[in-house]
Write a protein that holds these residues in place. Structure first.
Motif, short mmCIF file in Angstrom:
data_model
loop_
_atom_site.label_atom_id
_atom_site.label_comp_id
_atom_site.label_asym_id
_atom_site.label_seq_id
_atom_site.Cartn_x
_atom_site.Cartn_y
_atom_site.Cartn_z
N ALA A 117 0.81 -1.22 0.00
CA ALA A 117 0.00 0.00 0.00
C ALA A 117 0.84 1.26 0.00
O ALA A 117 0.34 2.35 -0.32
N GLU A 118 2.11 1.15 0.36
CA GLU A 118 2.99 2.32 0.40
C GLU A 118 3.82 2.46 -0.86
O GLU A 118 4.69 3.33 -0.94
N GLN A 119 3.55 1.63 -1.86
CA GLN A 119 4.23 1.77 -3.15
C GLN A 119 3.70 3.02 -3.88
O GLN A 119 2.56 3.44 -3.69
N GLN A 120 4.53 3.58 -4.73
CA GLN A 120 4.16 4.81 -5.42
C GLN A 120 2.89 4.65 -6.25
O GLN A 120 2.09 5.58 -6.36
N GLU A 121 2.69 3.47 -6.83
CA GLU A 121 1.50 3.25 -7.66
C GLU A 121 0.22 3.45 -6.85
O GLU A 121 -0.75 4.04 -7.34
N ILE A 122 0.21 2.98 -5.61
CA ILE A 122 -0.98 3.13 -4.76
C ILE A 122 -1.15 4.58 -4.32
O ILE A 122 -2.26 5.11 -4.30
N LYS A 123 -0.05 5.24 -4.00
CA LYS A 123 -0.13 6.66 -3.65
C LYS A 123 -0.72 7.45 -4.81
O LYS A 123 -1.55 8.35 -4.61
N ASP A 124 -0.29 7.12 -6.03
CA ASP A 124 -0.80 7.82 -7.21
C ASP A 124 -2.29 7.53 -7.43
O ASP A 124 -3.04 8.42 -7.85
N ARG A 125 -2.70 6.29 -7.17
CA ARG A 125 -4.10 5.94 -7.35
C ARG A 125 -4.99 6.71 -6.38
O ARG A 125 -6.07 7.19 -6.75
N LEU A 126 -4.54 6.85 -5.13
CA LEU A 126 -5.30 7.63 -4.16
C LEU A 126 -5.33 9.09 -4.55
O LEU A 126 -6.38 9.75 -4.45
N ARG A 127 -4.21 9.61 -5.01
CA ARG A 127 -4.17 11.01 -5.46
C ARG A 127 -5.12 11.22 -6.64
O ARG A 127 -5.86 12.21 -6.69
N HIS A 128 -5.13 10.27 -7.56
CA HIS A 128 -6.02 10.36 -8.71
C HIS A 128 -7.48 10.30 -8.27
O HIS A 128 -8.32 11.05 -8.81
N GLN A 129 -7.78 9.44 -7.33
CA GLN A 129 -9.17 9.32 -6.86
C GLN A 129 -9.63 10.60 -6.16
O GLN A 129 -10.78 11.01 -6.28
N THR A 130 -8.71 11.25 -5.47
CA THR A 130 -9.03 12.53 -4.83
C THR A 130 -9.26 13.61 -5.88
O THR A 130 -10.20 14.41 -5.78
N GLU A 131 -8.43 13.63 -6.92
CA GLU A 131 -8.62 14.59 -8.01
C GLU A 131 -9.92 14.30 -8.76
O GLU A 131 -10.62 15.24 -9.18
N GLU A 132 -10.24 13.04 -8.92
CA GLU A 132 -11.50 12.65 -9.56
C GLU A 132 -12.68 13.17 -8.76
O GLU A 132 -13.65 13.71 -9.33
N ALA A 133 -12.62 13.03 -7.44
CA ALA A 133 -13.69 13.53 -6.58
C ALA A 133 -13.84 15.05 -6.74
O ALA A 133 -14.96 15.57 -6.88
N LYS A 134 -12.72 15.75 -6.73
CA LYS A 134 -12.76 17.21 -6.90
C LYS A 134 -13.35 17.58 -8.25
O LYS A 134 -14.18 18.49 -8.35
#
Length: 204
Positions: free
Chosen positions: A149-166
């Motif tokens: 869960a601390e791999q960069q790919e997962i961090k990016d997915r969470l960031r993308h999901q937050t941007e998607e929400a916005k």
């Protein structure tokens, strides 16, 4: 008849997301609506609105009412009395990354367990040991899961999901978005969101 669909955006620091997460599965089954569980981070969205903390902290009277409101709603939902986490809002970053990493089948049970630990038991969900115990209780090999869960790919997915929400106009949690991009905000709009999702499936 095709099932309806609903995107459920939630933030682990959000008390009303806790209530929605506890209620949504049974209600969605009754409505024949498939739910996509989408953890995101409210912090970046609040920052864009000029908040540096939860509005419930910024406005003490609003915050006091919110905690009393949660007590009443917990009784209606047959949940234990709500315990206010300290600090509030809790840091749910790692929990959100874990939820993103877990597959669709595992994400709901993990999400409910984290919320329960936080708002029913008053545990610190930013504490790795708390999260390890939750994962172990669900049958996961927590060491491997946390590392993944601390791999960069997962961090990016969470960031993308937050941007998607916005991008979808979400400004608070919980929020629900239907297939026609209609936005419903708040635990008290869950039933309305499910009804709308079901109506779209009927039309389709």
């Amino acid at each position: 008849m095709a099932s309806g669909t609903l995107d459920f955006y939630y933030e682990f620091a959000s008390p009303y997301s806790y209530l929605a997460a506890a209620r949504i599965t049974a209600l969605a089954e009754l409505a024949d609506v498939q739910v996509a569980w989408k953890p995101f981070l409210l912090g970046p969205i609040f920052a864009g609105q000029g908040y540096t903390t939860s509005p419930f902290n910024t406005y003490p009277l609003k915050g006091a009412h919110m905690w009393r409101d949660l007590d009443r709603l917990a009784v209606l939902a047959r949940l234990p009395p709500v315990t206010r986490p300290d600090p509030f809002p809790a840091n749910g970053l790692l929990a959100a990354r874990l939820a993103v990493y877990l597959n669709d089948a595992c994400r709901p049970s993990f999400t409910r367990a984290v919320f329960y630990a936080e708002f029913a038991q008053g545990r610190d969900i930013s504490d790795r040991e708390t999260l390890r115990q939750i994962l172990a209780g669900l049958g996961h090999f927590y060491g491997d899961v946390i590392a993944e869960a601390e791999q960069q790919e997962i961090k990016d997915r969470l960031r993308h999901q937050t941007e998607e929400a916005k991008h979808r106009g979400i400004f608070g949690a919980p929020s629900f978005v239907t297939a026609d991009r209609e936005l419903f905000w708040g635990n008290d709009r869950l039933e309305m969101a499910l009804d709308h999702a079901r109506s779209l499936a009927r039309v389709g």
